[in-house]
Motif scaffolding. Structure first.
Motif, PDB file in Angstrom:
ATOM      1  N   SER A  90       0.780  -1.265   0.064  1.00 31.52           N
ATOM      2  CA  SER A  90      -0.197  -0.011   0.106  1.00 31.52           C
ATOM      3  C   SER A  90       0.801   1.235  -0.013  1.00 31.52           C
ATOM      4  O   SER A  90       2.136   1.063   0.265  1.00 31.52           O
ATOM      5  N   TRP A  91       0.112   2.434  -0.269  1.00 32.66           N
ATOM      6  CA  TRP A  91       0.956   3.773  -0.504  1.00 32.66           C
ATOM      7  C   TRP A  91       1.455   3.839   1.124  1.00 32.66           C
ATOM      8  O   TRP A  91       2.660   4.476   1.342  1.00 32.66           O
ATOM      9  N   THR A  92       0.664   3.520   2.172  1.00 28.45           N
ATOM     10  CA  THR A  92       0.836   3.830   3.469  1.00 28.45           C
ATOM     11  C   THR A  92       2.269   2.954   3.881  1.00 28.45           C
ATOM     12  O   THR A  92       3.102   3.505   4.511  1.00 28.45           O
ATOM     13  N   GLU A  93       2.461   1.447   3.376  1.00 24.11           N
ATOM     14  CA  GLU A  93       3.418   0.806   3.721  1.00 24.11           C
ATOM     15  C   GLU A  93       4.699   1.506   3.078  1.00 24.11           C
ATOM     16  O   GLU A  93       5.851   1.546   3.416  1.00 24.11           O
ATOM     17  N   ILE A  94       4.613   2.065   1.816  1.00 22.52           N
ATOM     18  CA  ILE A  94       5.555   2.313   0.934  1.00 22.52           C
ATOM     19  C   ILE A  94       6.320   3.776   1.807  1.00 22.52           C
ATOM     20  O   ILE A  94       7.364   4.067   1.692  1.00 22.52           O
ATOM     21  N   ALA A  95       5.264   4.625   2.083  1.00 22.92           N
ATOM     22  CA  ALA A  95       5.497   5.767   2.798  1.00 22.92           C
ATOM     23  C   ALA A  95       6.455   5.574   4.064  1.00 22.92           C
ATOM     24  O   ALA A  95       7.256   6.377   4.303  1.00 22.92           O
ATOM     25  N   SER A  96       6.093   4.422   4.735  1.00 24.29           N
ATOM     26  CA  SER A  96       6.702   4.169   5.922  1.00 24.29           C
ATOM     27  C   SER A  96       8.079   3.962   5.700  1.00 24.29           C
ATOM     28  O   SER A  96       8.938   4.310   6.376  1.00 24.29           O
ATOM     29  N   LEU A  97       8.164   3.068   4.653  1.00 24.45           N
ATOM     30  CA  LEU A  97       9.686   2.529   3.938  1.00 24.45           C
ATOM     31  C   LEU A  97      10.418   3.675   3.716  1.00 24.45           C
ATOM     32  O   LEU A  97      11.749   3.709   4.162  1.00 24.45           O
ATOM     33  N   LEU A  98       9.803   4.565   2.922  1.00 20.19           N
ATOM     34  CA  LEU A  98      10.774   5.839   2.577  1.00 20.19           C
ATOM     35  C   LEU A  98      11.099   6.669   3.393  1.00 20.19           C
ATOM     36  O   LEU A  98      12.079   7.329   3.278  1.00 20.19           O
ATOM     37  N   TYR A  99      10.146   7.099   4.302  1.00 22.64           N
ATOM     38  CA  TYR A  99      10.335   8.305   5.020  1.00 22.64           C
ATOM     39  C   TYR A  99      10.016   8.195   6.497  1.00 22.64           C
ATOM     40  O   TYR A  99       9.994   9.017   7.309  1.00 22.64           O
ATOM     41  N   ASP A 100       9.707   6.766   6.996  1.00 25.42           N
ATOM     42  CA  ASP A 100       9.378   6.458   8.364  1.00 25.42           C
ATOM     43  C   ASP A 100       8.425   7.349   8.736  1.00 25.42           C
ATOM     44  O   ASP A 100       8.191   7.636   9.806  1.00 25.42           O
ATOM     45  N   ASP A 101       7.452   7.540   7.729  1.00 28.08           N
ATOM     46  CA  ASP A 101       6.131   8.286   8.091  1.00 28.08           C
ATOM     47  C   ASP A 101       5.075   8.027   6.990  1.00 28.08           C
ATOM     48  O   ASP A 101       4.777   8.197   6.000  1.00 28.08           O
ATOM     49  N   PRO A 102       4.101   7.096   7.816  1.00 24.11           N
ATOM     50  CA  PRO A 102       3.162   6.514   6.888  1.00 24.11           C
ATOM     51  C   PRO A 102       2.031   7.763   6.310  1.00 24.11           C
ATOM     52  O   PRO A 102       1.431   7.211   5.504  1.00 24.11           O
ATOM     53  N   THR A 103       2.146   8.935   6.710  1.00 24.16           N
ATOM     54  CA  THR A 103       1.087   9.813   6.109  1.00 24.16           C
ATOM     55  C   THR A 103       1.879  10.514   5.010  1.00 24.16           C
ATOM     56  O   THR A 103       0.926  11.297   4.346  1.00 24.16           O
ATOM     57  N   LYS A 104       2.954  10.091   4.633  1.00 23.41           N
ATOM     58  CA  LYS A 104       3.542  10.656   3.490  1.00 23.41           C
ATOM     59  C   LYS A 104       3.240   9.781   2.075  1.00 23.41           C
ATOM     60  O   LYS A 104       4.027   9.482   1.218  1.00 23.41           O
TER      61      LYS A 104
END
Length: 133
Positions: A90-104
């Protein structure tokens, strides 16, 4: 993946890789032989830019880190496309991986879209207002 960085004692490490399978284009070898990996590690470990030396050293360090950053950004975009398209993250999972921030999530989609363009998969591009997760 068979690239390994092993601590050999104290403040030393060695990098072990197979040039044929891990580095067929010679990017790891070039990063080491050119001093770019060493320079990037010096920047990573520095407490402050001022501690890195005179302007000529700063120029060299900047060139080295920018070169490695560009290479890693290209690779990251490809990884994001694979994670989204092949593994359905999901975009949330990818954002967490990239930015340590699931909202991004929007930023994650931007990286994905850049990867799609980079890989020539233009038709798979996702618009900003679709697939919120």
């Amino acid at each position: 993946m068979s690239v390994h960085a092993n601590k050999t004692g104290g403040h030393k490490f060695e990098v072990i890789w197979n040039p044929a399978t891990d580095d067929p284009r010679g990017r790891i070898a070039y990063a080491i032989e050119s001093g770019r990996l060493e320079n990037a590690l010096a920047v990573l470990g520095a407490t402050a830019v001022e501690d890195l030396g005179p302007v000529e050293m700063l120029r060299q360090l900047t060139q080295s880190t920018a070169s490695l950053q560009r290479d890693l950004e290209r690779k990251t975009r490809g990884l994001v496309v694979a994670l989204r398209d092949n593994h359905k993250l999901s975009w949330t999972e990818i954002a967490s991986l990239l930015y340590d921030d699931p909202t991004k999530r929007s930023s994650a989609r931007g990286v994905y879209n850049a990867g799609v363009r980079q890989l020539g998969l233009i038709n798979a591009e996702v618009s900003e207002d679709t697939d919120t997760d």
